[in-house]
Design a protein around this motif. Structure first.
Motif, mmCIF file in Angstrom:
data_model
loop_
_atom_site.group_PDB
_atom_site.id
_atom_site.type_symbol
_atom_site.label_atom_id
_atom_site.label_comp_id
_atom_site.label_asym_id
_atom_site.label_seq_id
_atom_site.Cartn_x
_atom_site.Cartn_y
_atom_site.Cartn_z
ATOM 1 N N ARG A 49 51.894 -4.234 19.729
ATOM 2 C CA ARG A 49 52.696 -3.720 20.844
ATOM 3 C C ARG A 49 52.660 -2.196 20.925
ATOM 4 O O ARG A 49 53.109 -1.628 21.915
ATOM 5 C CB ARG A 49 54.136 -4.218 20.736
ATOM 6 C CG ARG A 49 54.220 -5.727 20.947
ATOM 7 C CD ARG A 49 55.589 -6.213 21.248
ATOM 8 N NE ARG A 49 55.940 -5.915 22.634
ATOM 9 C CZ ARG A 49 57.137 -6.127 23.134
ATOM 10 N NH1 ARG A 49 58.095 -6.644 22.397
ATOM 11 N NH2 ARG A 49 57.395 -5.829 24.402
ATOM 12 N N PHE A 50 52.128 -1.512 19.892
ATOM 13 C CA PHE A 50 52.036 -0.052 19.933
ATOM 14 C C PHE A 50 51.235 0.354 21.167
ATOM 15 O O PHE A 50 50.144 -0.141 21.408
ATOM 16 C CB PHE A 50 51.356 0.510 18.690
ATOM 17 C CG PHE A 50 52.131 0.356 17.413
ATOM 18 C CD1 PHE A 50 53.484 0.041 17.393
ATOM 19 C CD2 PHE A 50 51.502 0.535 16.204
ATOM 20 C CE1 PHE A 50 54.188 -0.091 16.207
ATOM 21 C CE2 PHE A 50 52.190 0.411 15.004
ATOM 22 C CZ PHE A 50 53.540 0.092 15.011
ATOM 23 N N GLY A 51 51.788 1.253 21.964
ATOM 24 C CA GLY A 51 51.132 1.712 23.175
ATOM 25 C C GLY A 51 51.457 0.880 24.405
ATOM 26 O O GLY A 51 51.062 1.229 25.513
ATOM 27 N N ASP B 92 47.972 9.989 25.674
ATOM 28 C CA ASP B 92 47.050 10.866 24.962
ATOM 29 C C ASP B 92 47.456 12.327 25.087
ATOM 30 O O ASP B 92 47.225 13.111 24.190
ATOM 31 C CB ASP B 92 45.605 10.653 25.405
ATOM 32 C CG ASP B 92 45.375 10.886 26.883
ATOM 33 O OD1 ASP B 92 46.351 11.018 27.643
ATOM 34 O OD2 ASP B 92 44.205 10.924 27.289
ATOM 35 N N TRP B 93 48.109 12.714 26.176
ATOM 36 C CA TRP B 93 48.589 14.079 26.347
ATOM 37 C C TRP B 93 49.663 14.402 25.316
ATOM 38 O O TRP B 93 49.927 15.555 25.028
ATOM 39 C CB TRP B 93 49.158 14.284 27.756
ATOM 40 C CG TRP B 93 50.168 13.233 28.128
ATOM 41 C CD1 TRP B 93 49.928 12.067 28.779
ATOM 42 C CD2 TRP B 93 51.557 13.234 27.833
ATOM 43 N NE1 TRP B 93 51.077 11.345 28.917
ATOM 44 C CE2 TRP B 93 52.111 12.040 28.346
ATOM 45 C CE3 TRP B 93 52.411 14.135 27.192
ATOM 46 C CZ2 TRP B 93 53.450 11.714 28.237
ATOM 47 C CZ3 TRP B 93 53.750 13.810 27.078
ATOM 48 C CH2 TRP B 93 54.256 12.611 27.602
ATOM 49 N N ASN B 94 50.260 13.395 24.731
ATOM 50 C CA ASN B 94 51.376 13.609 23.815
ATOM 51 C C ASN B 94 50.936 13.652 22.357
ATOM 52 O O ASN B 94 51.743 13.888 21.483
ATOM 53 C CB ASN B 94 52.408 12.499 24.009
ATOM 54 C CG ASN B 94 53.812 12.997 23.912
ATOM 55 O OD1 ASN B 94 54.052 14.165 23.675
ATOM 56 N ND2 ASN B 94 54.747 12.102 24.090
ATOM 57 N N HIS B 95 49.660 13.417 22.084
ATOM 58 C CA HIS B 95 49.189 13.488 20.702
ATOM 59 C C HIS B 95 47.716 13.829 20.610
ATOM 60 O O HIS B 95 46.963 13.210 19.890
ATOM 61 C CB HIS B 95 49.501 12.193 19.939
ATOM 62 C CG HIS B 95 49.117 10.938 20.645
ATOM 63 N ND1 HIS B 95 47.852 10.434 20.632
ATOM 64 C CD2 HIS B 95 49.846 10.094 21.407
ATOM 65 C CE1 HIS B 95 47.813 9.326 21.342
ATOM 66 N NE2 HIS B 95 49.004 9.097 21.820
ATOM 67 N N GLN B 96 47.297 14.871 21.353
ATOM 68 C CA GLN B 96 45.909 15.314 21.307
ATOM 69 C C GLN B 96 45.789 16.606 20.516
ATOM 70 O O GLN B 96 46.719 17.380 20.446
ATOM 71 C CB GLN B 96 45.392 15.612 22.712
ATOM 72 C CG GLN B 96 44.890 14.413 23.431
ATOM 73 C CD GLN B 96 44.296 14.811 24.767
ATOM 74 O OE1 GLN B 96 44.437 15.932 25.221
ATOM 75 N NE2 GLN B 96 43.629 13.889 25.404
ATOM 76 N N GLY B 97 44.628 16.849 19.995
ATOM 77 C CA GLY B 97 44.306 18.116 19.352
ATOM 78 C C GLY B 97 44.876 18.257 17.956
ATOM 79 O O GLY B 97 45.723 17.510 17.527
ATOM 80 N N GLU B 98 44.395 19.274 17.225
ATOM 81 C CA GLU B 98 44.831 19.469 15.853
ATOM 82 C C GLU B 98 46.291 19.829 15.752
ATOM 83 O O GLU B 98 46.972 19.351 14.875
ATOM 84 C CB GLU B 98 44.126 20.616 15.144
ATOM 85 C CG GLU B 98 42.819 20.872 15.351
ATOM 86 C CD GLU B 98 42.231 21.995 14.548
ATOM 87 O OE1 GLU B 98 41.062 21.817 14.313
ATOM 88 O OE2 GLU B 98 42.849 23.005 14.200
ATOM 89 N N LYS C 246 46.095 2.959 32.400
ATOM 90 C CA LYS C 246 45.062 3.399 31.460
ATOM 91 C C LYS C 246 44.809 2.324 30.409
ATOM 92 O O LYS C 246 45.705 1.544 30.092
ATOM 93 C CB LYS C 246 45.534 4.652 30.712
ATOM 94 C CG LYS C 246 45.749 5.862 31.563
ATOM 95 C CD LYS C 246 46.272 6.984 30.685
ATOM 96 C CE LYS C 246 46.605 8.218 31.472
ATOM 97 N NZ LYS C 246 47.164 9.263 30.596
ATOM 98 N N PRO C 247 43.613 2.333 29.818
ATOM 99 C CA PRO C 247 43.390 1.468 28.653
ATOM 100 C C PRO C 247 44.370 1.885 27.549
ATOM 101 O O PRO C 247 44.704 3.062 27.424
ATOM 102 C CB PRO C 247 41.948 1.770 28.243
ATOM 103 C CG PRO C 247 41.325 2.403 29.435
ATOM 104 C CD PRO C 247 42.423 3.087 30.187
#
Length: 189
Positions: free
Chosen positions: A12-14, A122-128, A115-116
Motif C-alpha cells: 500500500r506504500f504510495g 517524487d517531488w517530496n523525496h528527490q535528490g541527495e 502517475k505510476p
C-alpha cells in the motif's frame, strides 16, 4: 524493520487514498507513505505504529501533514470516489479557506494518482539533500505534539500558501515557466 512487514501492508506504500481526517476535514485526499522516506517526528510516529497503522500524508495540510491510521480509516481512491468523498462535504461545512484547501488537495492527489506508483510524490523525496520528508514534532507553547512538516516541489496544480495557523489559505494558478507545471509551496511556522 519495514522489510519484515507482510506484503499486504507494504504494497500500500504510495497508494493514493481517502483518509479520515476527523471533524472539520472528513474524508481527505491522502497517500500511504513509506516510513523509510521520512525523518524526524514522522519517522518516529511511523515506527511506533509499524505493522498496526499506516503512515498517512494528507495533501494540502501544512499544520499536520502526517498521522497514522488503521485500515478502516483508509479507503481506496476508487471507493472514495464512489462514495462521493470528492465533493468535500465536511470541508464545505467549514468555510471558504477549508474548501480551497480541499480543492487543492483533491487536485494534487488526482495528479499523483495518475502517475505510476514508483513516481508518486517524487517531488517530496528527490535528490541527495531531500531524500526524506522533513518533519518535526512541535509541543509546548504554540504546539500540539502533532507532526508538522514542510514541502516544496512541483505538482500540476495551484500555488497555495497558508498563514502560520494554517487557517487562511490563498490560491492562484501560475505558470512558472517549467513546461506548464506549477510550483506548490507550503510554509508552516
Amino acid at each position: 524493520m519495514v522489510a519484515c512487514l507482510p506484503p499486504p501492508f507494504t504494497r500500500r506504500f504510495g497508494e493514493i487514498i481517502w483518509a479520515y481526517g476527523g471533524i472539520g476535514f472528513g474524508w481527505w485526499p491522502a497517500c500511504i507513505y513509506d516510513p523509510r522516506l521520512t525523518v524526524g517526528g514522522a519517522r518516529k510516529l511511523a515506527l511506533k505504529n509499524i505493522g498496526k497503522k499506516h503512515l498517512v500524508y494528507f495533501f494540502g495540510c501544512s499544520d499536520t501533514p502526517f498521522t497514522v491510521l488503521p485500515d478502516n480509516k483508509c479507503l481506496s481512491w476508487e471507493e472514495g470516489l464512489l462514495e462521493e468523498h470528492d465533493l468535500g462535504k465536511a470541508a464545505r461545512a467549514m468555510g471558504k479557506a477549508r474548501i480551497m484547501m480541499f480543492e487543492w488537495a483533491l487536485q494534487a492527489a488526482t495528479a499523483e494518482n495518475d502517475k505510476p506508483i514508483e513516481y508518486r510524490l517524487d517531488w517530496n523525496h528527490q535528490g541527495e539533500d531531500s531524500c526524506a520528508v522533513s518533519s518535526v514534532v512541535h509541543s509546548g507553547a504554540g504546539g500540539s505534539g502533532k507532526v508538522r512538516g514542510t514541502m516544496n516541489g512541483k505538482i500540476q496544480g495551484v500555488v497555495q500558501s497558508y498563514d502560520s495557523s494554517g487557517d487562511n489559505c490563498s490560491s492562484s494558478s501560475r505558470n512558472n515557466g517549467s513546461g506548464g507545471k506549477r510550483s506548490v509551496s507550503t510554509t508552516t511556522m
